[in-house]
Design an enzyme around this catalytic site. Structure first.
Site, PDB file in Angstrom:
ATOM      1  CE1 TYR A 144      -3.763   2.396   0.512  1.00  0.00           C
ATOM      2  CE2 TYR A 144      -2.498   3.258   2.347  1.00  0.00           C
ATOM      3  CZ  TYR A 144      -3.562   3.366   1.472  1.00  0.00           C
ATOM      4  OH  TYR A 144      -4.413   4.436   1.547  1.00  0.00           O
ATOM      5  CG  ASP A 239       5.782   3.606   0.857  1.00  0.00           C
ATOM      6  OD1 ASP A 239       6.073   4.208   1.905  1.00  0.00           O
ATOM      7  OD2 ASP A 239       4.618   3.480   0.439  1.00  0.00           O
ATOM      8  CE  LYS A 267       1.959   5.979   8.260  1.00  0.00           C
ATOM      9  NZ  LYS A 267       0.559   5.790   8.454  1.00  0.00           N
TER      10      LYS A 267
HETATM   11  N1  HOZ Z   1      -2.329   1.364   6.834  1.00  0.00           N
HETATM   12  C1  HOZ Z   1      -2.634   2.753   6.984  1.00  0.00           C
HETATM   13  C2  HOZ Z   1      -1.417   3.459   7.421  1.00  0.00           C
HETATM   14  N2  HOZ Z   1      -0.391   3.286   6.508  1.00  0.00           N
HETATM   15  C3  HOZ Z   1      -3.763   2.913   7.960  1.00  0.00           C
HETATM   16  C4  HOZ Z   1      -4.157   4.307   8.176  1.00  0.00           C
HETATM   17  C5  HOZ Z   1      -5.292   4.743   7.335  1.00  0.00           C
HETATM   18  O1  HOZ Z   1      -5.413   4.344   6.189  1.00  0.00           O
HETATM   19  O2  HOZ Z   1      -6.077   5.494   7.876  1.00  0.00           O
END
Ligand code: HOZ
Length: 427
Positions: A144, A239, A267
Site C-alpha cells: 500500500y 516506500d 509519519k
Molecule cells: N495502513 C494505513 C497506514 N499506513 C492505515 C491508516 C489509514 O489508512 O487510515
C-alpha cells in the site's frame, strides 16, 4: 465497557461523514462494533469520550513513536504556534529537518516535503517516470502506497481490510501501467522486466511490508530488486512511510543495506502532524521544479508546525539507546504473545521487526499477501473486540501493524500480554 458517547457520536458522524470516518480503517468494519471516539492521548494511553482508558498500539498508525503528547514535542509546538501556523513561504525549520533526514538517510541528498505519504509516493513516481522517460511501474500485491489513482490496485491496508481489490473511479488507463508482482518473489519481478524491456520506470516497494500486516523481506529480495532495477535502467523506490525512523533511525535501507534511488517518508518525520517527504540523489531531485521541469507543489508543504514536531521527534530518536529500548519492549510483547497463544491453544504467528508487529491468526508462515490472507479474520475480529474490552486498543484489522512507542512501560506490556491471554482464551 460503556461506549454510549462513542455510539451516539458515531451515529451522528454517519450523517455527515461517509461511514462516519475520514479514513476507512477507523470504522471498525473488519472487526465490528463501535469505533471509539478519542478525547485525548498521553504517553502510551488514549482516553475515549466515555471515559475509558486504553493502552494504544495504533499510535496514530506509527508517527507517535515517542507516545502521545511527548513533553518536548508539545513544548516546541506551543512556541511554534504562537509564531504563526502557516506562511506559504520558506522557513529555517524546513532546512533543519531536511538536514536531519538527509544525515539519517544518506541516499536522500535532497528531498521535498509534502503533506502525506500518498503525496510522497505519487510525486516520487512522477519523478521516476520523468527521469527514465518510461511509463510502467511495478508494485507488489498487498503493498500500500497511499490512495493515488495509479497505485490503487491490489493494495493492502484499508483495501485489504475491506476486501476491495481495485477502487471504482480509477480509469483503467491509470492502472494499466501498474504491473503487480507477489511480495518476496524476485522471479516474478524478473519476468516482468523480461516481458517489458526498456518500459519499466520504477519498482516501488515497502522494504518491510506493513500494510498486509508486517511481512519481512526474505533474504536476497531487496538486493535482487536493486540489481534488476539497476540492470534495466529503472529506479528503485523504497516506500519507508512506515519503516522510516521506525525500524532503525536510518530506516529499512540501513538495516538491509540496500540503497534505493528514491525514498518516501511520512509519519514519524511529522511527529504526529500531517507530513510526507520524498528524496534521492541530487541529480534526480534537481529535476523537480523550480530547478527542473517536473512539477509538484503544495501550499502547506513544509508547514512550520509539522516541521517543528518532526525536528523534536527526530532529536529524541537520535539519542543513544532509543532503538534498543524499543526493541526490548517489543520483543517482550512478542514473546508474551507467543506464550499466551500456546497456552490458549490458538494458532497464531507473530511477525516483527523492531517496534512493528503483527499477530497473524494462522498456522502457516506469512511471506506475502496470499499467505497473509490465509489468516482467520473472524477469529481476529473476536480477539480485537475482547482486547478492546480489556482496555487495549489494537489495530482494528488483521492486515495492519501494531506500533510500540517509547512511552509503553514494562507494566503496559505486562498488562497487554495478560489481556491478550484473556482474549485468546475467550475466542
Ligand atoms: N495502513 C494505513 C497506514 N499506513 C492505515 C491508516 C489509514 O489508512 O487510515
Amino acid at each position: 465497557m460503556k461506549l454510549e458517547r462513542s455510539q451516539k457520536l458515531f451515529e451522528e458522524a454517519q450523517q455527515y461523514l461517509p461511514g462516519g470516518v475520514d479514513s476507512p480503517v477507523r470504522a471498525f468494519k473488519a472487526v465490528g462494533g463501535t469505533p471509539i471516539f478519542i478525547v485525548r492521548g498521553k504517553g502510551s494511553k488514549i482516553h475515549d469520550e466515555d471515559g475509558n482508558e486504553f493502552i494504544d498500539y495504533v499510535c496514530s498508525w506509527g508517527p507517535l513513536i515517542l507516545g502521545h503528547s511527548h513533553p518536548q514535542v508539545v513544548k516546541a509546538l506551543k512556541k511554534a504556534v504562537e509564531q504563526g501556523t502557516s506562511f506559504g513561504a520558506s522557513t529555517e525549520l524546513e532546512v533543519r529537518l531536511a538536514k536531519l533526514i538527509s544525515k539519517a538517510f544518506p541516499s536522500m541528498e535532497m528531498l521535498r516535503f509534502v503533506n502525506s505519504g500518498t503525496e510522497a509516493t505519487m510525486s516520487a513516481l512522477r519523478l521516476a517516470r520523468a527521469f527514465t522517460r518510461r511509463d510502467k511501474i511495478i508494485k507488489f500485491d498487498g503493498g500500500y502506497h497511499g490512495h493515488s489513482d495509479g497505485l490503487l490496485t491490489k493494495g493492502g491496508s484499508g483495501l485489504a481490510t475491506l476486501g476491495i481489490p481495485d477502487s471504482p473511479g480509477v480509469p483503467l488507463s491509470y492502472t494499466q501501467n501498474t504491473l503487480v508482482a507477489p511480495y518476496n518473489n524476485i522471479g516474478d519481478v524478473k519476468q516482468l522486466f523480461e516481458r517489458y524491456p526498456g518500459e519499466i520506470a520504477a519498482v516501488i516497494v515497502e522494504p518491510v511490508a506493513a500494510n498486509m500486516g508486517v511481512v519481512l523481506p526474505e533474504h536476497g529480495f531487496l538486493g535482487g530488486l536493486r540489481q534488476l532495477t539497476r540492470d534495466s535502467g529503472a529506479l528503485l523506490i523504497f516506500d519507508e512511510v512506515i519503516t522510516g525512523f521506525r525500524v532503525a533511525y536510518g530506516g529499512a535501507q540501513s538495516l538491509y543495506n540496500v540503497t534505493p534511488d528514491l525514498t518516501c517518508l511520512g509519519k514519524i518525520i511529522g511527529g504526529g502532524l500531517p507530513v510526507g517527504a520524498y528524496g534521492g540523489g541530487r541529480k534526480l531531485m534537481e529535476m523537480m521544479a523550480p530547478v527542473g521541469p517536473v512539477y509538484q507543489a503544495g501550499t502547506l508543504s513544509g508547514n512550520p508546525l509539522a516541521m517543528t514536531a518532526g525536528i523534536e521527534t527526530l532529536n529524541v530518536l537520535g539519542q543513544p539507546g532509543v532503538y534498543s529500548k524499543l526493541e526490548e519492549k517489543t520483543s517482550k510483547l512478542e514473546d508474551g504473545i507467543a506464550k499466551v497463544a500456546s497456552e490458549a491453544g490458538v494458532r497464531l504467528r507473530t511477525s516483527r521487526i523492531a517496534s512493528l508487529l503483527t499477530a497473524f491468526f494462522t498456522g502457516t508462515p506469512v511471506t506475502d499477501y496470499d499467505s497473509a490472507k490465509k489468516s482467520d479474520t473472524a477469529l481476529f475480529s473476536r480477539f480485537f473486540t475482547h482486547l478492546l474490552a480489556e482496555g487495549v486498543y489494537w489495530p482494528p484489522s488483521q492486515f495492519e501493524a501494531a506500533f510500540v512507542s517509547l512511552a509503553h512501560s514494562d507494566e503496559d506490556i505486562k498488562r497487554t500480554v495478560e489481556a491478550i491471554g484473556n482474549a485468546l482464551k475467550a475466542v
